[in-house]
Every structure is written in C-alpha cells, then in structure tokens.
Design a protein around this motif. Structure first.
Motif, PDB file in Angstrom:
ATOM      1  N   UNK B  64       0.829  -1.209   0.000  1.00 27.67           N
ATOM      2  CA  UNK B  64       0.000   0.000   0.000  1.00 27.67           C
ATOM      3  C   UNK B  64       0.865   1.262   0.000  1.00 27.67           C
ATOM      4  N   UNK B  75      -5.895 -14.086   0.667  1.00 25.77           N
ATOM      5  CA  UNK B  75      -7.083 -13.233   0.610  1.00 25.77           C
ATOM      6  C   UNK B  75      -7.585 -12.937   2.024  1.00 25.77           C
ATOM      7  N   UNK B  82      -7.755  -4.404   4.914  1.00 23.52           N
ATOM      8  CA  UNK B  82      -8.489  -3.271   4.347  1.00 23.52           C
ATOM      9  C   UNK B  82      -7.592  -2.371   3.505  1.00 23.52           C
ATOM     10  N   UNK B  83      -6.424  -2.864   3.076  1.00 25.42           N
ATOM     11  CA  UNK B  83      -5.466  -2.028   2.351  1.00 25.42           C
ATOM     12  C   UNK B  83      -6.011  -1.633   0.983  1.00 25.42           C
ATOM     13  N   UNK B  84      -5.637  -0.418   0.569  1.00 26.93           N
ATOM     14  CA  UNK B  84      -6.067   0.117  -0.713  1.00 26.93           C
ATOM     15  C   UNK B  84      -5.035  -0.279  -1.775  1.00 26.93           C
ATOM     16  N   UNK B  85      -5.151  -1.503  -2.286  1.00 25.10           N
ATOM     17  CA  UNK B  85      -4.200  -2.007  -3.285  1.00 25.10           C
ATOM     18  C   UNK B  85      -5.001  -2.648  -4.414  1.00 25.10           C
ATOM     19  N   UNK B  86      -4.325  -2.898  -5.532  1.00 27.87           N
ATOM     20  CA  UNK B  86      -4.980  -3.571  -6.643  1.00 27.87           C
ATOM     21  C   UNK B  86      -4.826  -5.078  -6.479  1.00 27.87           C
ATOM     22  N   UNK B  87      -5.917  -5.790  -6.706  1.00 29.08           N
ATOM     23  CA  UNK B  87      -5.865  -7.248  -6.589  1.00 29.08           C
ATOM     24  C   UNK B  87      -5.871  -7.816  -7.997  1.00 29.08           C
ATOM     25  N   UNK B  88      -4.725  -8.352  -8.422  1.00 25.33           N
ATOM     26  CA  UNK B  88      -4.559  -8.621  -9.850  1.00 25.33           C
ATOM     27  C   UNK B  88      -4.748 -10.070 -10.258  1.00 25.33           C
ATOM     28  N   UNK B  89      -4.526 -11.003  -9.352  1.00 25.79           N
ATOM     29  CA  UNK B  89      -4.684 -12.398  -9.759  1.00 25.79           C
ATOM     30  C   UNK B  89      -4.955 -13.286  -8.557  1.00 25.79           C
ATOM     31  N   UNK B  90      -5.760 -14.314  -8.813  1.00 24.82           N
ATOM     32  CA  UNK B  90      -5.965 -15.374  -7.836  1.00 24.82           C
ATOM     33  C   UNK B  90      -4.924 -16.434  -8.158  1.00 24.82           C
ATOM     34  N   UNK B 191      -3.325 -14.247  -3.272  1.00 22.77           N
ATOM     35  CA  UNK B 191      -3.582 -13.242  -4.310  1.00 22.77           C
ATOM     36  C   UNK B 191      -2.300 -12.493  -4.647  1.00 22.77           C
ATOM     37  N   UNK B 195       0.778  -2.161  -5.858  1.00 24.06           N
ATOM     38  CA  UNK B 195       0.606  -0.775  -5.404  1.00 24.06           C
ATOM     39  C   UNK B 195      -0.097   0.030  -6.496  1.00 24.06           C
ATOM     40  N   UNK B 214       0.404 -15.058 -13.527  1.00 24.99           N
ATOM     41  CA  UNK B 214      -0.969 -15.526 -13.730  1.00 24.99           C
ATOM     42  C   UNK B 214      -0.955 -16.841 -14.500  1.00 24.99           C
TER      43      UNK B 214
END
Lengths: 392, 221
Positions: B64, B75, B82-90, B191, B195, B214
C-alpha cells in the motif's frame, strides 16, 4: 497515550512545520499560486468550517465517517472542510452567480479528514488547486491537465507521470451491460477497486461473456497512449462510450502537440470517485510515493446540487505529498544579506535596521546586547554581518 | 550494481514457500530464496528484481505504501487489512476458508439452529475482527468482537467467547478441539496485489510480470 503530559503532545494525524519545512511549504504554495494566477485563476478563501450540508453535495458525500463534525450552540451540525471543491461550488452558485463564465478560481487551504494515520494519511493536510467553472469541452479539459502538469514541474518534481482516464467511457459500458441494482454496483466496485479476481467471479456469476466481458477486461487493462486507445475503440464503442472515447483521444492529441506527451499516459482504470466525476479524470504519480500527488477531473453534476447547473473541472495537489516526493529537498531561496544590528541606543539601532531592510536585507536586532565584544561573538555564532550602532 | 526496478513482498511461512515455487514456475530467479531464513532481502540485479520477506499481515502494508510494487498474500489477510491495493490475480494456492465455529455442546444446546445459536451468543473471538464484524453486520447481529492473535480455539473452552471466526484449511484443528463449523463465510486463496501508483507508472514491467505469474498459477489450487 499518556494523559498526564497531554499539553506536550499532538493528536494523531496533525503536524507541526518547523522553520525549514515551513519555508519549503510556503515557497511551494507561493510558486503554485503564482502559476495559477498567470493562467488567469483568482484566489479565493472560504471558511474553515461550514454547514455539513455543503459537503454532503460533494466528493466525500459517500464517506461520512471521514468528516470532522461538531454541533454549534444552536444545535446545527458544522463540519471542518474535507476538500475545497464543494465550498467553491457553493460560493459560485451564490455570491458569484452573476459573474460571467468561465470563472477561474484557485486556492491553497488546509483540509481535514478523519483518516487512519497508521496508513500513511494525515488528518489535517494542505491542498493547492484550481476550479474552472463553466468551461466545457476539449478546451477546458486540455487547459486543466496542462496546468496540472505545469504545477508538478513548478513544484520541482522531475520523474512524475499524469494518467488520464475517462469515467464516461466506463459509465457507458456499464449501462450497456443490462445489469441492475446490486449486480451493477458489484461490477462497478470491482472495477473501481481494481479487483481482477472479483471482476472475473462476477462475470461468471452474471453470465457476462463474449464482447461484454471483453469490454470489462479492456476497461480494466487499457493502458498506454493514443495507439492503444484507437485499437480499443471498435471493442469499447458502445453508443454511450463513443463520444467520450473520441474526446479523450483528442485531449491527448492536443497535449502531445503542446509537448507534454512524455508526462502523460492513458489508463481507463483511473476512475477516482466514480460517482462524483462525469468525464475526464486524472492523477499525478511520482515513483517511490505510494499515493497520487495530484488528482482531479470533470464534475458536471456538482453545481446543480447548489441550484446552479453548470459544467466544471479542476484539480487539487497535495502539498505534503509533493514535499515528501521531493525527499526533503528544499527550494534554494536566493539568500539575501543578513545582518545583526546592535547598539546601546535602541532607537538608533531600529533606525539603522530599517534602512538596511529597505535595501532588501534580512536584519535581526541584537536584543540585550550591551557591548561591542558581545555583539561580535553573537554575530559570528549566528553567521550574521555585524553592524554596531554607536550612541550619538 | 544495476538498478532494482521491481520489489516483490513475499510472506513468511507456508504461503511463502508456495509463493517461491510459483515464482520458479514463472521462470523468475529464486536461487537461494528462503522465506524462513534470517535474510529478509534477496536481490537479483540481472533481472532487476528484489524480494523482501515480511510477516504475512505486513505484506499489504508494504504494498500500500509503495515500499513493494507487488505482493503475494492470502485473501484472508488482504481482506482483514483493508489495504487500498490492486488485486490482480488469484494464484490458486493456499486455499482456506473463513468459518464460524462453536463448541459442539453449544451447537447441540441450540438445537443445531444457527438462528438460535446466534440469539444465545454474545462474544466472538477472532484474529480477523474486520471480517467478523462484516459477517455479523450482514446478518444484522450485534456481537462483541474480541481480537486475539492466535490459537483462537482456546477462547470458547475457557469461556472468553461463545463463538469463533477463524480460517480453516483441513478442519483438523476444529475437530481436535471439539468445535463444529456452523457457517462458511468465504473461501480464500493467495492473491497477487500491486501498489496503485506502481501499477500505473511501471505498467509495462509490472504487467508482463503479472501475466507470467498468472499463467504459472493456472491450474493450481
């Protein structure tokens, strides 16, 4: 936190500026105001607190828990301003209503938000920004983005980038999905939060396949320049998205011709406060700083909330974030000559100091210095040129 | 020394080992990388890469703030931060589930009815107060949440709490402590997060890395 020495402490999330950083902050603010003024923006000052209702029309409406609220003695709810756009919209819709449009206004102000200080955010911070009220179309958007880039240059940043997005494209694509209520809200949230995993799950859940899914994925991933945008047009080109796509491309084309191309890129994933903004949006980034230093965009719906329907766009720059991005590097102010004026006759010393100041020098008075020897020592210690005033 | 372009935060522990395996499968350098060693920073200047090893709960924080560009994190930890980050892949591995569990005897007392159980329960112990609060708010239930740092299964045995919200993978711990799962909250896997700023301004470098990871993760989990 201990209570016994609270008078020595500060509440979480607020800061003192010591002389060095305070000078850096003031000098940055002056540079920015000077720049804004040279583009025809006039400074306005609004109150530090207002009725809560003013801010509920604005950008932070959905984040009520961020507001610092209190009750006055008449029982009305007041709020410390969390941002400057809503107060300026109020000002324009009321006292500046008769002014000819477009109106160009700017500000430097402290704003207050109940953020979590443990997450890199402050509860009082400073913003410098502009609002271009009544300006429409490509011209106004180009002006504001160009000014944002120049503001970052003027701030002494070098490696920054400004990303452009266009929320109207996303809104058009979303409207075309044929989803409603909760489903639409969930897809929107996944896009805004850049939650790729969630978006894929929602596509499965709501049976979004083929072009619909491809469009959503493109909204998520499209990044680059005009070429990437052009390639996306045939896929994204639902009726409602066509005009905003062309608009975004034109804005970038003009700014490239103006020579700002190397600072700009397109990323349709930039949505900022999605419900609040209506068109072009942008954010400024600096490597190594995890948060944007600047953000803005078109908010054509806000002034109508104040009974004065009128298009508008603008941006705000985070003063502390720019100072942090410069890593403590200060602007070197041209150092004027500095003096220590001392003498037994205080009136004579004051007169001499005034003379020197008139020539542009920085002059300190030697308080309580009674001998020439003492004055010499003091001046040497503090790196000042000594002027000893003899008693007449 | 060549400039490090990308920093990836990896979690200590079991998830970290699997993360390193994934990096290897994606063709990224992993020679000598050990998430359990005392060394916390591993540099690969030829690949412009650096790994940092953090406590799992700290991975979202490093990302973050932009101290790391990418991170690999469960996850479960991500939601709780609660971080404001992009979640790009499972990434597929590290499967576990959030569950609501209760001592068997209480479950029998409540006649195996969740509704009755909840009406009889006041206190919930958990390592994940945010997840627990969201879950109970969704049910319209008011409960007192007690934050613990580990061995949650102990809390109901000594009367600290009526219920627990915890993550389970095989369910063995629950069984050993005579607890029963009474509701499943949501599943979690590892996950890949990014940033917000890095992902925009180092898009080219990050995007190709993300795609490699991915691809390498496909078919896992």
């Amino acid at each position: 936190m201990n209570n016994y020495n609270r008078h020595l402490q500060l509440p979480e999330g607020v800061d003192d500026f010591l002389p060095g950083p305070a000078a850096a902050k003031r000098s940055l603010e002056n540079k920015l105001l000077g720049l804004f003024r040279s583009w025809g923006y006039q400074e306005v000052v609004t109150p530090t607190f207002e009725f809560t209702e003013t801010f509920q029309a604005g950008q932070v409406a959905a984040k009520e828990e961020l507001l610092f609220r209190f009750i006055d003695r008449k029982g009305r709810v007041l709020t410390l301003r969390p941002e400057m756009t809503a107060p300026i919209a109020r000002l324009v819709a009321t006292r500046l209503r008769k002014e000819k449009l477009p109106l160009r206004l700017c500000y430097v102000a402290s704003v207050f938000r109940y953020e979590d200080p443990a997450r890199g955010r402050r509860r009082e911070f400073h913003q410098a920004g502009v609002e271009l009220i009544g300006g429409t179309g490509v011209g106004a958007d180009v002006e504001v983005v160009a000014l944002a880039v120049e503001a970052l240059l003027e701030s002494g940043l070098k490696d920054f980038q400004v990303g452009l997005g266009q929320v109207a494209i996303t809104k058009g694509v979303l409207a075309d999905l044929g989803l409603e209520g909760e489903a639409l809200a969930a897809v929107k949230e996944a896009l805004v939060g850049k939650d790729w995993v969630g978006l894929n799950r929602l596509c499965e859940q709501y049976g979004l396949r083929g072009t619909a899914r491809q469009r959503l994925e493109l909204l998520f991933t499209l990044h680059g320049g005009r070429r990437e945008l052009k390639e996306a047009i045939p896929i994204l080109g639902v009726e409602a998205a066509r005009e905003p796509l062309a608009h975004l491309e034109e804005v970038l084309a003009i700014l490239e011709r103006y020579g700002l191309g190397r600072y700009l890129f397109i990323d349709l994933g930039i949505l900022r406060d999605f419900d609040y903004y209506t068109g072009l949006v942008f954010e400024g980034y600096v490597p190594g700083l995890g948060f944007p230093v600047l953000g803005g965009g078109r908010y054509d719906g806000l002034l109508a909330e104040f009974g004065y329907p009128c298009p508008a766009t603008g941006f705000a720059l985070g003063i502390e974030r720019v100072l942090a991005a410069r890593n403590g590097e200060m602007f070197i102010e041209e150092e004027s000559r500095a003096y220590l004026v001392a003498g037994k006759d205080l009136a004579a010393a004051l007169t001499k100091a005034k003379e020197l100041r008139r020539s542009g020098a920085r002059v300190e008075l030697g308080c309580g210095i009674s001998s020439l020897e003492e004055a010499r020592r003091e001046a040497a210690e503090r790196g000042l040129n000594l002027v000893w005033v003899e008693t007449v | 020394m060549a400039e490090i372009l990308i920093t990836i935060a990896l979690p200590k522990g079991k998830l970290g080992g699997e993360a390193v395996e994934l990096l290897a499968r994606a063709g990224l350098p992993v020679e000598g990388v050990d998430t359990e060693s005392r060394q916390l920073v591993f540099c690969f200047p030829e690949d412009f890469l650096r790994y940092i090893i953090c406590r799992p709960t700290d991975v979202p924080t490093y990302v973050e703030y932009g101290a790391a560009d990418l991170g690999i994190v469960g996850k479960d930890t991500l939601v709780e931060s609660g971080a404001d980050v992009f979640e790009l892949a499972d990434l597929g591995f590290g499967y576990c589930r959030f569950v609501l569990a209760v001592p068997r005897i209480k479950w029998e007392e409540a006649g195996r009815s969740l509704e009755t159980l909840l009406s009889l329960s006041r206190r919930v112990a958990t390592k994940f107060p945010r997840v627990a609060a969201n879950f109970f708010a969704g049910l319209g239930q008011q409960v007192e949440i007690i934050k613990l740092h580990g061995n949650i299964e102990l809390a109901p045995q000594v009367g600290l709490a009526d219920l627990i919200v915890d993550i389970v993978s095989t369910g063995r711990t629950l069984k050993e402590n005579d607890l029963v799962e009474v509701a499943s909250i949501f599943p979690a896997t590892a996950r890949l997060i990014a940033n917000r700023v890095s992902y925009r301004i180092r898009h080219k470098e990050l995007h190709s890395l993300v795609e490699r990871l991915r691809k390498a993760s496909e078919g896992l989990g």
